[in-house]
Motif scaffolding. Structure first.
Motif, PDB file in Angstrom:
ATOM      1  N   THR A 183      20.444  92.470 148.975  1.00 48.22           N
ATOM      2  CA  THR A 183      21.137  92.995 147.782  1.00 48.22           C
ATOM      3  C   THR A 183      22.570  92.504 147.717  1.00 48.22           C
ATOM      4  O   THR A 183      23.282  92.535 148.716  1.00 48.22           O
ATOM      5  CB  THR A 183      21.196  94.548 147.819  1.00 48.22           C
ATOM      6  N   TRP A 185      25.863  93.789 145.852  1.00 49.54           N
ATOM      7  CA  TRP A 185      26.422  94.917 145.093  1.00 49.54           C
ATOM      8  C   TRP A 185      27.764  94.505 144.492  1.00 49.54           C
ATOM      9  O   TRP A 185      28.532  93.760 145.110  1.00 49.54           O
ATOM     10  CB  TRP A 185      26.704  96.103 146.029  1.00 49.54           C
ATOM     11  N   TRP A 263      12.752  92.396 145.893  1.00 49.36           N
ATOM     12  CA  TRP A 263      13.618  92.665 144.743  1.00 49.36           C
ATOM     13  C   TRP A 263      14.640  91.560 144.625  1.00 49.36           C
ATOM     14  O   TRP A 263      14.679  90.649 145.447  1.00 49.36           O
ATOM     15  CB  TRP A 263      14.244  94.063 144.834  1.00 49.36           C
ATOM     16  N   SER A 265      18.902  90.566 142.847  1.00 54.46           N
ATOM     17  CA  SER A 265      20.196  91.155 142.478  1.00 54.46           C
ATOM     18  C   SER A 265      20.588  90.667 141.097  1.00 54.46           C
ATOM     19  O   SER A 265      20.516  89.465 140.817  1.00 54.46           O
ATOM     20  CB  SER A 265      21.288  90.716 143.464  1.00 54.46           C
ATOM     21  N   SER A 270      25.666  99.737 134.538  1.00 55.29           N
ATOM     22  CA  SER A 270      25.301 100.826 135.453  1.00 55.29           C
ATOM     23  C   SER A 270      24.830 102.047 134.678  1.00 55.29           C
ATOM     24  O   SER A 270      25.400 102.405 133.643  1.00 55.29           O
ATOM     25  CB  SER A 270      26.510 101.217 136.308  1.00 55.29           C
ATOM     26  N   SER A 273      23.701 105.074 138.864  1.00 52.41           N
ATOM     27  CA  SER A 273      23.036 105.044 140.170  1.00 52.41           C
ATOM     28  C   SER A 273      24.023 104.669 141.273  1.00 52.41           C
ATOM     29  O   SER A 273      24.955 103.891 141.041  1.00 52.41           O
ATOM     30  CB  SER A 273      21.914 103.997 140.176  1.00 52.41           C
ATOM     31  N   PHE A 284      23.263  95.201 141.269  1.00 53.50           N
ATOM     32  CA  PHE A 284      22.386  96.194 141.906  1.00 53.50           C
ATOM     33  C   PHE A 284      21.122  95.494 142.413  1.00 53.50           C
ATOM     34  O   PHE A 284      20.746  94.443 141.898  1.00 53.50           O
ATOM     35  CB  PHE A 284      21.900  97.216 140.858  1.00 53.50           C
ATOM     36  N   VAL A 286      17.372  95.142 141.976  1.00 46.20           N
ATOM     37  CA  VAL A 286      16.460  95.477 140.876  1.00 46.20           C
ATOM     38  C   VAL A 286      15.086  94.849 141.093  1.00 46.20           C
ATOM     39  O   VAL A 286      14.969  93.774 141.679  1.00 46.20           O
ATOM     40  CB  VAL A 286      16.983  95.004 139.480  1.00 46.20           C
ATOM     41  N   GLU A 294      14.401  97.369 136.665  1.00 46.75           N
ATOM     42  CA  GLU A 294      14.720  98.743 137.080  1.00 46.75           C
ATOM     43  C   GLU A 294      15.511  98.699 138.361  1.00 46.75           C
ATOM     44  O   GLU A 294      15.189  97.899 139.247  1.00 46.75           O
ATOM     45  CB  GLU A 294      13.421  99.500 137.378  1.00 46.75           C
ATOM     46  N   ILE A 295      16.518  99.563 138.465  1.00 53.97           N
ATOM     47  CA  ILE A 295      17.294  99.627 139.711  1.00 53.97           C
ATOM     48  C   ILE A 295      16.409 100.228 140.799  1.00 53.97           C
ATOM     49  O   ILE A 295      15.718 101.236 140.569  1.00 53.97           O
ATOM     50  CB  ILE A 295      18.561 100.487 139.510  1.00 53.97           C
ATOM     51  N   GLN A 297      15.672 102.563 143.549  1.00 52.70           N
ATOM     52  CA  GLN A 297      16.303 103.869 143.818  1.00 52.70           C
ATOM     53  C   GLN A 297      16.043 104.318 145.257  1.00 52.70           C
ATOM     54  O   GLN A 297      15.148 103.806 145.920  1.00 52.70           O
ATOM     55  CB  GLN A 297      15.746 104.927 142.850  1.00 52.70           C
TER      56      GLN A 297
END
Ligand code: NAD
Ligand code: LMR
Length: 329
Positions: A183, A185, A263, A265, A270, A273, A284, A286, A294-295, A297
Motif C-alpha cells: 500500500t 498511503w 489490491w 494503490s 477520502s 476511512s 489508499f 483499493v 473500494e477501499i 477496510q
C-alpha cells in the motif's frame, strides 16, 4: 460484434510522458487487447505542432485498435465525449517559484479542465491526474466538476506502488509477481508512506520476511519516496516511461479489476476511512471490480504506520487549505 471505440483524452500529449503513453494506449494496453480507442490529444497552442508530429507517428504504426486521433488546444473540445481522461500536462515548478505560485499556476490549468469535463465528457468518465502536484490538482479538477461523481477523479500513486514492489523484491530476492497487498498511503510526494505491514511475499507477511525495521525506516521508505528526485538527478529529466507505464496500470486495473487476493494503490477522494479527512485526495489500498474501486477496510494500523500516514495526510490538508484560500476549490 464491432465494439464502439472508447474516447481517451490525453492532456500534455506532446510532453515526454505523453510520448511514452500514447503508443501503448493505441496498442491496447490501457483498456484491453480487444477494445478500440479514439485518441483526443489536448495541448496548449505551443505544443500543437509537436502533438501533430506524434499523431503522424501514431498513424505510421497502423495500430488495428486505433480508430481516430484528434488534436485540440481547447479543453471544451478536447474532453468532448471522453470516457477516460489522463491529465498529464501541468505547470512544472521553476526556479524561484513558491509552492503557492505552483498551486496557483496549476489551478489555472486544472480548474478549467475540470469544468470542461463537467460540461462535455461522457457520463461514464474516469479521470486520472498525473501532472504534479497530482493529488491536489485532482482535487481542483474534481471541485470544478460538481455533476460528475467525485470518485471518478483519481490521482496517480501507482508509480510509487510499483517502485515499492521493485525495491522489496530486490531486498528479499522474491519475484515481483510474488509481492501482493502493498500500500501507498497519502500524497504523491516525499511524505508518501509505502506500507509493507500488510503486504505478502509468496503468501508470507512481508514485514516478517524482511524483519529489519531499520532498513524499512532508513532505506526502503526514503528510497521509494525520493525516487522521482533520484531519477531527475540521474537522467536530467523526470521519469517518463515508468510514469506512463504506471498510468496504464492504474487505468487498466480500475477498468479490468484487481486479481483475487491482491489490491493496488490509488489516490482517491477520502470517505473518512482510516482517519483521513473526507474529501481530500489521498492514496489508499483499493480493490477494483467492474470499473469501480473500494477501499480495503479493517486493516490494523500500527504506531509506525499511523505516524507516517498522518504526516502525509497533514501535507494534503495543507495543500487543500492553500488552494481553498486561492479560491481554486
Ligand atoms: P513535459 O514538460 O515533458 O510535458 C508536459 C506537456 O504538457 C507539455 O507538452 C506542455 O505543452 C503540456 N501542457 C502544459 N499545460 C497544458 C495544458 N493546460 N493543457 C494541455 N497540455 C498542457 O512533462 P512530463 O515529463 O510529460 O510530465 C508531466 C507531468 O507529470 C509533470 O507535472 C510531472 O511532474 C508529472 N509526473 C507525475 C508523476 C506521478 O507519479 N504522479 C510521475 C512523473 C511525472
Ligand atoms: C516522479 O515521482 O517521478 C515525479 O513525480 C517526479 C517529479 O517531480 O516530476
Amino acid at each position: 460484434m464491432t465494439r464502439t471505440p472508447v474516447n481517451v483524452t490525453v492532456t500534455g500529449a506532446a510532453g515526454q510522458i505523453g510520448y511514452a503513453l500514447l503508443f501503448r494506449i493505441a496498442s491496447g494496453h490501457l483498456l484491453g487487447a480487444d477494445v478500440p480507442v479514439k485518441l483526443r490529444l489536448l495541448e496548449i497552442p505551443q505544443g500543437m505542432k509537436a502533438a501533430e508530429g506524434t499523431a503522424m507517428e501514431l498513424d505510421d504504426c497502423a495500430f488495428p485498435l486505433l480508430k481516430g486521433i484528434d488534436i485540440f488546444d481547447d479543453p471544451n473540445k478536447g474532453f468532448e465525449g471522453a470516457n477516460v481522461a489522463l491529465l498529464v500536462g501541468a505547470r512544472p515548478r521553476t526556479k524561484g517559484m513558491e509552492r503557492g505560485d505552483l498551486l496557483s499556476a496549476n489551478g489555472g490549468i486544472f480548474k478549467p479542465q475540470g469544468a470542461a469535463i463537467n460540461a462535455h465528457a461522457a457520463d461514464d468518465i474516469k479521470v486520472l491526474v498525473v501532472g504534479n502536484p497530482a493529488n491536489t490538482n485532482a482535487l481542483i479538477a474534481q471541485a470544478a466538476a460538481p455533476d460528475v461523481p467525485a470518485e471518478r477523479f483519481t490521482a496517480m500513486t501507482r508509480l510509487d506502488h510499483n517502485r515499492a514492489i521493485s525495491q522489496l523484491a530486490a531486498k528479499t530476492g522474491a519475484a515481483v509477481s510474488d509481492i501482493k497487498r502493498l500500500t501507498i498511503w497519502g500524497n504523491h510526494s516525499a511524505t508518501q508512506y509505502p506500507d509493507i505491514f500488510h503486504a505478502e511475499i509468496a503468501g508470507k507477511n512481508a514485514a516478517e520476511v524482511v524483519s529489519d525495521e531499520q532498513w524499512l525506516a532508513d532505506t526502503f521508505i526514503p528510497t521509494v519516496a525520493k525516487r522521482g528526485a533520484a531519477i531527475i538527478e540521474a537522467r536530467g529529466a523526470s521519469s517518463a516511461a515508468s510514469a506512463a507505464n504506471a498510468a496504464i496500470d492504474h487505468v487498466h486495473t480500475w477498468v479490468n479489476g484487481t486479481a483475487a487476493g491482491d489490491w493496488t494503490s490509488m489516490g482517491i477522494p477520502s470517505d473518512g476511512s482510516y482517519g483521513v479527512p473526507e474529501g481530500i485526495i489521498s492514496s489508499f489500498p483499493v480493490t477494483t471490480k467492474d470499473g469501480k474501486y473500494e477501499i480495503v477496510q479493517g486493516l490494523d494500523i500500527n504506531e509506525f504506520s499511523r505516524a507516517r500516514i498522518d504526516a502525509s495526510v497533514a501535507e494534503l490538508v495543507e495543500e487543500r487549505d492553500a488552494v481553498r484560500e486561492l479560491g481554486l476549490i
